[in-house]
Design a protein around this motif. Structure first.
Motif, PDB file in Angstrom:
ATOM      1  N   ALA B  34       0.859  -1.183   0.000  1.00 47.11           N
ATOM      2  CA  ALA B  34       0.000   0.000   0.000  1.00 47.11           C
ATOM      3  C   ALA B  34       0.895   1.233   0.000  1.00 47.11           C
ATOM      4  N   SER B  36       0.861   5.756  -0.159  1.00 53.12           N
ATOM      5  CA  SER B  36       0.202   7.067  -0.219  1.00 53.12           C
ATOM      6  C   SER B  36       1.166   8.192  -0.568  1.00 53.12           C
ATOM      7  N   ALA B  77     -10.798  -1.362   0.903  1.00 55.39           N
ATOM      8  CA  ALA B  77     -10.018  -0.783   2.010  1.00 55.39           C
ATOM      9  C   ALA B  77      -9.461  -1.835   2.976  1.00 55.39           C
ATOM     10  N   PRO B  78     -10.245  -2.839   3.377  1.00 57.28           N
ATOM     11  CA  PRO B  78      -9.660  -3.843   4.291  1.00 57.28           C
ATOM     12  C   PRO B  78      -8.464  -4.576   3.674  1.00 57.28           C
ATOM     13  N   VAL B  81      -5.398  -2.245   3.766  1.00 62.09           N
ATOM     14  CA  VAL B  81      -4.791  -2.244   5.099  1.00 62.09           C
ATOM     15  C   VAL B  81      -4.028  -3.548   5.334  1.00 62.09           C
ATOM     16  N   GLY B  84      -0.722  -3.422   3.898  1.00 61.25           N
ATOM     17  CA  GLY B  84       0.208  -2.626   4.681  1.00 61.25           C
ATOM     18  C   GLY B  84       0.646  -3.296   5.970  1.00 61.25           C
ATOM     19  N   ASN B  85      -0.052  -4.353   6.353  1.00 67.57           N
ATOM     20  CA  ASN B  85       0.195  -4.984   7.660  1.00 67.57           C
ATOM     21  C   ASN B  85       1.102  -6.208   7.623  1.00 67.57           C
ATOM     22  N   HIS B 156      -5.492   8.411   3.012  1.00 67.32           N
ATOM     23  CA  HIS B 156      -5.041   8.037   4.357  1.00 67.32           C
ATOM     24  C   HIS B 156      -4.716   9.271   5.196  1.00 67.32           C
ATOM     25  N   THR B 157      -5.242   9.316   6.396  1.00 68.39           N
ATOM     26  CA  THR B 157      -4.935  10.424   7.302  1.00 68.39           C
ATOM     27  C   THR B 157      -4.195   9.932   8.552  1.00 68.39           C
ATOM     28  N   GLY B 158      -3.664   8.705   8.488  1.00 68.30           N
ATOM     29  CA  GLY B 158      -2.842   8.199   9.577  1.00 68.30           C
ATOM     30  C   GLY B 158      -3.517   7.111  10.383  1.00 68.30           C
ATOM     31  N   TYR B 159      -2.735   6.114  10.777  1.00 69.42           N
ATOM     32  CA  TYR B 159      -3.187   5.061  11.709  1.00 69.42           C
ATOM     33  C   TYR B 159      -4.458   4.349  11.249  1.00 69.42           C
ATOM     34  N   GLY B 160      -4.546   4.061   9.951  1.00 64.36           N
ATOM     35  CA  GLY B 160      -5.693   3.297   9.455  1.00 64.36           C
ATOM     36  C   GLY B 160      -6.972   4.101   9.306  1.00 64.36           C
ATOM     37  N   HIS B 161      -6.877   5.424   9.472  1.00 66.87           N
ATOM     38  CA  HIS B 161      -8.033   6.280   9.205  1.00 66.87           C
ATOM     39  C   HIS B 161      -7.978   6.769   7.767  1.00 66.87           C
ATOM     40  N   PHE B 162      -9.101   6.665   7.099  1.00 71.93           N
ATOM     41  CA  PHE B 162      -9.187   7.069   5.707  1.00 71.93           C
ATOM     42  C   PHE B 162     -10.385   7.982   5.502  1.00 71.93           C
TER      43      PHE B 162
END
Lengths: 176, 176
Positions: B34, B36, B77-78, B81, B84-85, B156-162
Motif C-alpha cells: 500500500a 500514499s 479498504a480492508p 490495510v 500494509g500490515n 489516508h490520514t494516519g493510523y488506518g483512518h481514511f
C-alpha cells in the motif's frame, strides 16, 4: 487565531492529497498559487516534495528558498480556482482573490488567514529543480486553526472538478 | 475486463491523492504494498514520483525497474490495510490478502484484477533513490475497469483512518 501543530502530525494533512495553496514573498511582494502536485517524503522532520512549474511563484521560491503551504477547506474552493486562473506577475493575487496574508514565524512567505492549516517551509534540496521543477521542502513550523474543527479538503480531478472529503473510516492498521 | 485509458488522462487519477497499491515481480515472485506517498510530475508522458521505503517491494523495484500502480475503490479498504500490515518477504501477499494478479502488457509486475485502474510503470530516474527512496516512474500503459463506473477512492490520514471520496464539485477553471 492559529495554534501550533506538532511537526510529527504534518504528514496527516499532506498525505491525503488535498489541493493546497503555496505562498511566496520576494522583495516584499507576496504571491499565492494553487497546487496539487505534492507528496510527503519523510515523517519527521517533515519533508514534502512539490512541483512548482515555470510561474511567478517558481521564481520567488528559487530566489528565497521559502514558502508556506496553506490548506483550504472546501468553502474556499472558488478562491483556490481563482488563484489558479491568474498570474502574480500582473496582479496582487491576495487582494484580487480576497485572501488575507499573515506574517509567518520563520519564513518570509505569508500564512493564509482563511486556511485551516499553514505549514512554513524551507527548500532543503534543489537537486531535482532543473530537471523537473521539483523542490524538496522541510516543514519548520506548522499551524492549525482550532475554529475550523472538521474541515473538508478538496482533491482535483482535472478541469476544475474536485472531489470533496466524504465520510471517514477506520481500520486496524499497523502503519503510522 | 479492463479497457485501455489514454495516457493523457492518468494525472486525473493520481493527482487527487488516493491510496494506491504498488505491485512488483522479481524472479517470478509477485508482491504488493500500500502506498500514499506519490505525486504527479508531468502530464504526458505521465511521470509519477513515489517513495518506496526499505521494504521487499523496494528491492524488487530496484532490481527490475518495473511496477504497477493499482487504484482501489473504498470496497477494497480492508485489503489495502492488510497489504500494509504484512511483508512480502515472508508471505505471498496476493494469496494471503485475496487479490488477483493479472499479466500486464508491458511490464513484469502484475495488474490487480479487483482495482478500478491499473498503471504500468517503468523507473525512468533513480537519482533520488539513494537519498530518499524516491523513484521517478513513467506510466507506459494504463487500464480502467468500465464495470466500476463511479469508484470512490480513499485518502489516508494516519493510523488506518481514511477519508472516502464524497461529493464532486465543478468550478470554471483554466487549469487542466
Amino acid at each position: 487565531m492559529f495554534e501550533e501543530l506538532p511537526l510529527a502530525e504534518v504528514y496527516r494533512l499532506i498525505e491525503p492529497g488535498p489541493v493546497v495553496l503555496l505562498t511566496t514573498a520576494d522583495e516584499g511582494r507576496a504571491n499565492v498559487m494553487a497546487m496539487s502536485w505534492h507528496m510527503m517524503m519523510e515523517f519527521t522532520p517533515p519533508l514534502v516534495a512539490c512541483l512548482v512549474s515555470g510561474s511567478y511563484s517558481f521564481a520567488a521560491l528559487r530566489a528565497t528558498g521559502e514558502c508556506v503551504i496553506a490548506i483550504p477547506d472546501v468553502g474556499l474552493a472558488p478562491k483556490v480556482v481563482a488563484a489558479g486562473n491568474c498570474s502574480g506577475r500582473t496582479v496582487d493575487k491576495f487582494r484580487e482573490i480576497g485572501l488575507t496574508p499573515l506574517p509567518a514565524a520563520e519564513v518570509g512567505a505569508p500564512l493564509v488567514a482563511e486556511c485551516f492549516a499553514n505549514l512554513e517551509c524551507r527548500v532543503v534540496d534543489d537537486g531535482f529543480v532543473k530537471r523537473y521543477n521539483l523542490f524538496v521542502l522541510e516543514v519548520v513550523r506548522a499551524w492549525r486553526d482550532p475554529a475550523q474543527a472538521a474541515p473538508k479538503t478538496i482533491h482535483h480531478t482535472g478541469y476544475g472538478h474536485f472531489v470533496v472529503d466524504g465520510e471517514t473510516i477506520a481500520l486496524p492498521s499497523k502503519m503510522p
